[in-house]
Design a protein around this motif. Structure first.
Motif, PDB file in Angstrom:
ATOM      1  N   ASN A  69       0.488  -1.453   0.465  1.00 47.10           N
ATOM      2  CA  ASN A  69       0.407  -0.038   0.493  1.00 47.10           C
ATOM      3  C   ASN A  69       0.869   1.137  -0.293  1.00 47.10           C
ATOM      4  OD1 ASN A  69      -2.521   1.144  -0.165  1.00 47.10           O
ATOM      5  ND2 ASN A  69      -2.782   1.834   2.064  1.00 47.10           N
ATOM      6  N   LEU A  77      -4.770  11.560  -1.494  1.00 48.76           N
ATOM      7  CA  LEU A  77      -4.823  10.289  -1.237  1.00 48.76           C
ATOM      8  C   LEU A  77      -4.027  10.145  -0.166  1.00 48.76           C
ATOM      9  CD1 LEU A  77      -5.387   8.937  -4.906  1.00 48.76           C
ATOM     10  CD2 LEU A  77      -7.042   8.762  -2.915  1.00 48.76           C
ATOM     11  N   PHE A 102      -5.362   8.161   2.314  1.00 52.11           N
ATOM     12  CA  PHE A 102      -6.124   6.278   2.187  1.00 52.11           C
ATOM     13  C   PHE A 102      -4.703   5.258   2.736  1.00 52.11           C
ATOM     14  CE2 PHE A 102      -5.414   2.676  -0.825  1.00 52.11           C
ATOM     15  CZ  PHE A 102      -6.557   2.385  -0.559  1.00 52.11           C
ATOM     16  N   ALA A 161     -12.272  -4.831   0.145  1.00 55.96           N
ATOM     17  CA  ALA A 161     -11.990  -3.604  -0.607  1.00 55.96           C
ATOM     18  C   ALA A 161     -10.633  -3.501  -0.583  1.00 55.96           C
ATOM     19  CB  ALA A 161     -12.642  -2.573   0.797  1.00 55.96           C
ATOM     20  N   MET A 162      -9.622  -3.402   0.171  1.00 51.84           N
ATOM     21  CA  MET A 162      -8.486  -3.551   0.086  1.00 51.84           C
ATOM     22  C   MET A 162      -8.078  -4.547  -1.343  1.00 51.84           C
ATOM     23  SD  MET A 162      -7.410  -1.247   1.506  1.00 51.84           S
ATOM     24  CE  MET A 162      -5.150  -1.114   1.529  1.00 51.84           C
ATOM     25  N   LEU A 181      -8.603  -3.027  -4.460  1.00 52.25           N
ATOM     26  CA  LEU A 181      -8.231  -2.523  -5.239  1.00 52.25           C
ATOM     27  C   LEU A 181      -7.144  -2.955  -5.747  1.00 52.25           C
ATOM     28  CD1 LEU A 181      -8.855   0.079  -2.804  1.00 52.25           C
ATOM     29  CD2 LEU A 181      -9.468   0.665  -4.689  1.00 52.25           C
ATOM     30  N   CYS A 212      -6.386  -2.318 -10.058  1.00 52.79           N
ATOM     31  CA  CYS A 212      -5.589  -1.453 -10.236  1.00 52.79           C
ATOM     32  C   CYS A 212      -4.304  -2.137 -10.282  1.00 52.79           C
ATOM     33  CB  CYS A 212      -4.689  -0.279  -8.994  1.00 52.79           C
ATOM     34  SG  CYS A 212      -6.440   0.744  -8.598  1.00 52.79           S
ATOM     35  N   MET A 266      -3.353   4.322  -8.592  1.00 50.45           N
ATOM     36  CA  MET A 266      -4.970   4.398  -8.629  1.00 50.45           C
ATOM     37  C   MET A 266      -5.287   5.679  -8.127  1.00 50.45           C
ATOM     38  SD  MET A 266      -5.867   3.110  -4.367  1.00 50.45           S
ATOM     39  CE  MET A 266      -6.782   3.896  -4.124  1.00 50.45           C
ATOM     40  N   GLU A 326      -9.114   8.099  -6.108  1.00 51.16           N
ATOM     41  CA  GLU A 326     -10.147   7.984  -5.015  1.00 51.16           C
ATOM     42  C   GLU A 326     -11.024   7.437  -5.923  1.00 51.16           C
ATOM     43  OE1 GLU A 326     -13.392  10.917  -3.788  1.00 51.16           O
ATOM     44  OE2 GLU A 326     -10.775  11.304  -2.304  1.00 51.16           O
ATOM     45  N   ASP A 376     -11.037   4.681  -8.050  1.00 51.15           N
ATOM     46  CA  ASP A 376     -10.969   3.328  -7.607  1.00 51.15           C
ATOM     47  C   ASP A 376     -12.091   3.075  -6.447  1.00 51.15           C
ATOM     48  OD1 ASP A 376     -10.176   3.088 -10.181  1.00 51.15           O
ATOM     49  OD2 ASP A 376      -7.960   3.337  -9.932  1.00 51.15           O
ATOM     50  N   PHE A 377     -11.262   3.485  -6.099  1.00 54.50           N
ATOM     51  CA  PHE A 377     -11.629   2.791  -4.027  1.00 54.50           C
ATOM     52  C   PHE A 377     -13.086   3.467  -4.105  1.00 54.50           C
ATOM     53  CE2 PHE A 377     -12.973   4.762   0.514  1.00 54.50           C
ATOM     54  CZ  PHE A 377     -12.639   3.639   0.880  1.00 54.50           C
ATOM     55  N   MET A 419     -15.790   0.224  -2.915  1.00 52.39           N
ATOM     56  CA  MET A 419     -16.632   0.397  -2.702  1.00 52.39           C
ATOM     57  C   MET A 419     -18.178   0.797  -2.995  1.00 52.39           C
ATOM     58  SD  MET A 419     -15.198   0.766   1.128  1.00 52.39           S
ATOM     59  CE  MET A 419     -16.751   1.166   1.824  1.00 52.39           C
TER      60      MET A 419
END
Length: 614
Positions: free
Chosen positions: A314, A336, A339, A436-437, A440, A444, A449, A451, A453-454, A458
Motif C-alpha cells: 500500500n 490520497l 488512504f 475492499a483492499m 483495489l 489497479c 490508483m 479516489e 477506484d476506491f 466500495m
C-alpha cells in the motif's frame, strides 16, 4: 528461522529481480567512506555514453517523506573529467549541473557528501555506523534514468569488522556484503538504502520468501530471537491478508533497524525498510514471554514494523496515480495520503491483533489512543484529511504551536476513516475493508490508483454509493460516526475524566516550571489569553474574608500543572500569573468543571464478534 553473529553473503538475501550480469551498466556509482570523523562519503560516477551537454541533478526529497529537504546542500564541489581532461561543470539551479563533454568518451564525476543526519531519510557516517539513501548521495544522470545502474560500495579500511546490508540485487559481493550491486533503473537504485556497521543479523522465511533483519546499536540484553519470531508473524499475517496462500510480489525483504537512545520512525522501500527506535523499546531477554504483557515501547516498535511492511503493498506498488513516475526535483502532490498512510495506520495495529501479538484489550487501548489524538485536536474541524494530504509538503513535517488548531493528521484521522469504512461494510454487508483492499489491488493491478477506484470498489462491495461518506469523512470536517459504528461491533466508547492539561486546553513542558507549548483553540487557557511560549508562574485566588480580618488574596507559585487543583480548591475563577517576553501578566481564567476523554471497551455481555480478530 536462524540468527547469526555475522550476516550471510548478500546473495542469500533472495533472488535478484534482474539476473546478475557481467556486462557493465551504462551508469556506475562507486561509494567510499572518505572520512569517518568528518562524516563524508566520496562518490564517483562513470557514465559510459554521456550527452554532449550532460545534465545531472540530486533529488530534493525522498519518496515516502513529503518535504523538500534540499539534499544538494550537503554535496561538496563537483568535478568532471574525461581521461586527463577536465570538463566544465555549470550549476544551473540549486541541485542541477550541466557538464560539457565529448559524447564519444566515458565521463567521470567525483564529489563528496556530508552525512550526519541520524534519521531514516538521508545519510549518516561516523566511526560506528554508515547509512545512506540513494536520493542523498547519487546524482541522477538525465537521459539515462531508465537504463540499468550499478553501485559498488567499498569496504571501510578503518573498520574491517563492518558488514553491509541492502536489498539491491548483488552482482559480485564479498562475504561481508561489500561489492557491486545492480538496479534496473534510477528509481530502483535509490529505493534500496544501504546499512553498514557491526550488525546483528537474523533471517526467517515468510510464505516462502526469505527475510533478513539487521540491527545496528543493539545492547547486550536485546532478544533478537523474539524480534525475529514476532516479525515473522507480522509478515506472514500481512502476506495472507493480501494474497492468501499465494506468494507475494516481492522475492526478498530486508529490515534495517538503527537503535539509538531516543528515536522513532520508519521509511518504506520496494523490498526493504529503514527503521529507528529507542533502546528501551527493544525486546529483552528478561521480558515476559506472554505477548499480551509486553511493554508499550515494544508494542510501538512492532506497530512500526507492521506499518512499514504493509507499505510494501500500500504505497510502494498500489500507489497514487500522481506517483506513477516521481519528479525528484519538486513536490509531488496527491490528496490520497489519508488512504495510503491512514489506512496503513489502521491496519498496522489490527494486523498485530490478528498475528496474536495483541489481545483485544491491547488493541482497543491503541485504538483509544488514536481516537483521542483526533478528538482532542481542534484542527479536525478546520481541515479535511484530503486537504491534509495535499498540504503535507507545507504542514505535516513542519509542525508548530498552532498545528493542532489548524490541521489534522492524515495518519490518525485517516486510520479512523478506515475504521468507519470497515465497520460500515461489516454492519451493512457480508464484506469488510479487507475485501475492499484486495479488490483495489486486483482492479489497479497493484499499481497506480485514484479516489475513483476506491469509490467504485466500495460501491461494488457495499451495493450502494459511498459518495456521501467520502464527501463527509474524507473531504469534510464533520465528526465521524465512531460511537454508533463501534457499538454495532460490540465496543462501547466510555467517557472518562481527561488529564488536566487537556481540560485546560494546553500542552506543556515541565522542568522545574511550566512552559506552554500549545494553546488549543476554544479551551479555558485560550479564552484567558494565554499563548504558546508563556511561562505559567503561579495562580491567585479570589479575595476571601477571614475571621476577624479584612479580605485578602491568596497567591501560589506553580512548578507543576497538577498543583493547580491543590491550590485552587473549589474555586472556578482564578487569575493566572504568566511571564511573556520578560513581562508579568495577570490573566483571569475560568476553570471548567470537567472534561472527558474516551476509553474503548467491550460492551457488557456482548456476544463474540468477528472484529477485530478477523
Amino acid at each position: 528461522m536462524t540468527t547469526r553473529a555475522r550476516p550471510a553473503p548478500a546473495a542469500r538475501t533472495g533472488r535478484a529481480r534482474e539476473p546478475a550480469q557481467a556486462t557493465p551498466a551504462p551508469v556506475h556509482y562507486d561509494v567510499r567512506a572518505a572520512s569517518l570523523h568528518g562524516h563524508r562519503f566520496a562518490v564517483q560516477i562513470t557514465i559510459d555514453r554521456p550527452a554532449a551537454v550532460q545534465r545531472v541533478s540530486l533529488p530534493a526529497w525522498i519518496p515516502g517523506s513529503y518535504l523538500i529537504r534540499e539534499f544538494a546542500r550537503h554535496l561538496q564541489p563537483l568535478q568532471a573529467t574525461q581521461g586527463r581532461t577536465a570538463c566544465a561543470c555549470v550549476q544551473i539551479d540549486k541541485a542541477s549541473w550541466d557538464i560539457e563533454c565529448d559524447p564519444r568518451r566515458p565521463l567521470v564525476l567525483r564529489y563528496e557528501v556530508y552525512a550526519f543526519d541520524n534519521s531514516v531519510r538521508t545519510a549518516w557516517l561516523d566511526a560506528e555506523r554508515g547509512f545512506f539513501n540513494g536520493t542523498s548521495l547519487l546524482l541522477r544522470v538525465h537521459g539515462h534514468e531508465r537504463q540499468p545502474h550499478e553501485l559498488t560500495v567499498h569496504p571501510v579500511r578503518q573498520r574491517r569488522d563492518w558488514q553491509l546490508a541492502t536489498a539491491m540485487a548483488p552482482v559480485a559481493v564479498d562475504a561481508q556484503g561489500f561489492g557491486r550491486y545492480r538496479a534496473a533503473d534510477y528509481d530502483e537504485l535509490v529505493d534500496h538504502p544501504v546499512e553498514m556497521g557491526t550488525l546483528w543479523s537474523g533471517t526467517f522465511t515468510a510464505a516462502g520468501v526469505p527475510h533478513r533483519f539487521v540491527v545496528a546499536g543493539a545492547p547486550a540484553a536485546f532478544d533478537g530471537e523474539r524480534l525475529l519470531r514476532d516479525t515473522q508473524k507480522i509478515c506472514e499475517t500481512a502476506i495472507r491478508f493480501w494474497h492468501g496462500a499465494r506468494r507475494p510480489p516481492h522475492d526478498r525483504y530486508l529490515f534495517m533497524l538503527n537503535v539509538v537512545h531516543e528515536g522513532y520512525g520508519g521509511l518504506e522501500h520496494h523490498a526493504s525498510t529503514a527503521l529507528i527506535c529507542g533502546r528501551a523499546d527493544l525486546p529483552r531477554h528478561d521480558a515476559p514471554a506472554d505477548a499480551a504483557r509486553v511493554g508499550d515501547g515494544y508494542v510501538t516498535l512492532l506497530g512500526l514494523i507492521s506499518h512499514e511492511y504493509f507499505h510494501t503493498w500500500n504505497v510502494k506498488r498500489l500507489r497514487p496515480a500522481e506517483f506513477e513516475r516521481y519528479d525528484y526535483q519538486s513536490e509531488n502532490y496527491t490528496r490520497l495520503l489519508w488512504f495510503f498512510e491512514g489506512f496503513t495506520s489502521y491496519y498496522d495495529d489490527l494486523l498485530l491483533r490478528r498475528a496474536g501479538l495483541l489481545d483485544d484489550a491491547g488493541y482497543l487501548k491503541l485504538l483509544t489512543k488514536t481516537a483521542n489524538q483526533v478528538l482532542q485536536a481542534p484542527g479536525r474541524q478546520v481541515q479535511s484529511v484530503a486537504q491534509a494530504s495535499f498540504d503535507a509538503w507545507l504542514r505535516y513535517y513542519r509542525p508548530d504551536e498552532n498545528t493542532p488548531n489548524s490541521t489534522v493528521s492524515y495518519y490518525t484521522k485517516g486510520a479512523l476513516v478506515a475504521l468507519c469504512f470497515d465497520l460500515t461494510l461489516r454492519h451493512e454487508t457480508e464484506h469488510t475493508l479487507d475485501d475492499a483492499m484486495r479488490a483495489l489491488w486486483r482492479r489497479c493491478r497493484g499499481g497506480p490508483m485514484t479516489e475513483g477506484d476506491f469509490a467504485a470498489v466500495m460501491a461494488e462491495l457495499g451495493g450502494r454509493s459511498f459518495a456521501r461518506e467520502i464527501a463527509d469523512w474524507v473531504h469534510g470536517t464533520a465528526e465521524l460516526p465512531l460511537k454508533a459504528l463501534l457499538e454495532s461491533q460490540g465496543v462501547k466508547a466510555l467517557e472518562e475524566p481527561s488529564q488536566l492539561a487537556q481540560t485546560l486546553g494546553l500542552r506543556v513542558a515541565e522542568n522545574g516550571g511550566i512552559t506552554l507549548k500549545v494553546v488549543l483553540d476554544g479551551g479555558p487557557a485560550a479564552e484567558a489569553g494565554m499563548a504558546a511560549g508563556d511561562e505559567w508562574l503561579g495562580v491567585e485566588l479570589p479575595a476571601a474574608r477571614t475571621k476577624g480580618s479584612a479580605t485578602h488574596t491568596a497567591g501560589w507559585r506553580l512548578t507543576r500543572l497538577d498543583e493547580l487543583p491543590l491550590f485552587a480548591g473549589k474555586a472556578r475563577r482564578v487569575v493566572a500569573l504568566v511571564a511573556r517576553d520578560k513581562r508579568l501578566l495577570r490573566l483571569p481564567m475560568v476553570l471548567p468543571e470537567k472534561s472527558t476523554t474516551w476509553r474503548l471497551a467491550p460492551k457488557n455481555g456482548s456476544d463474540a464478534h468477528p472484529w477485530p480478530g478477523r
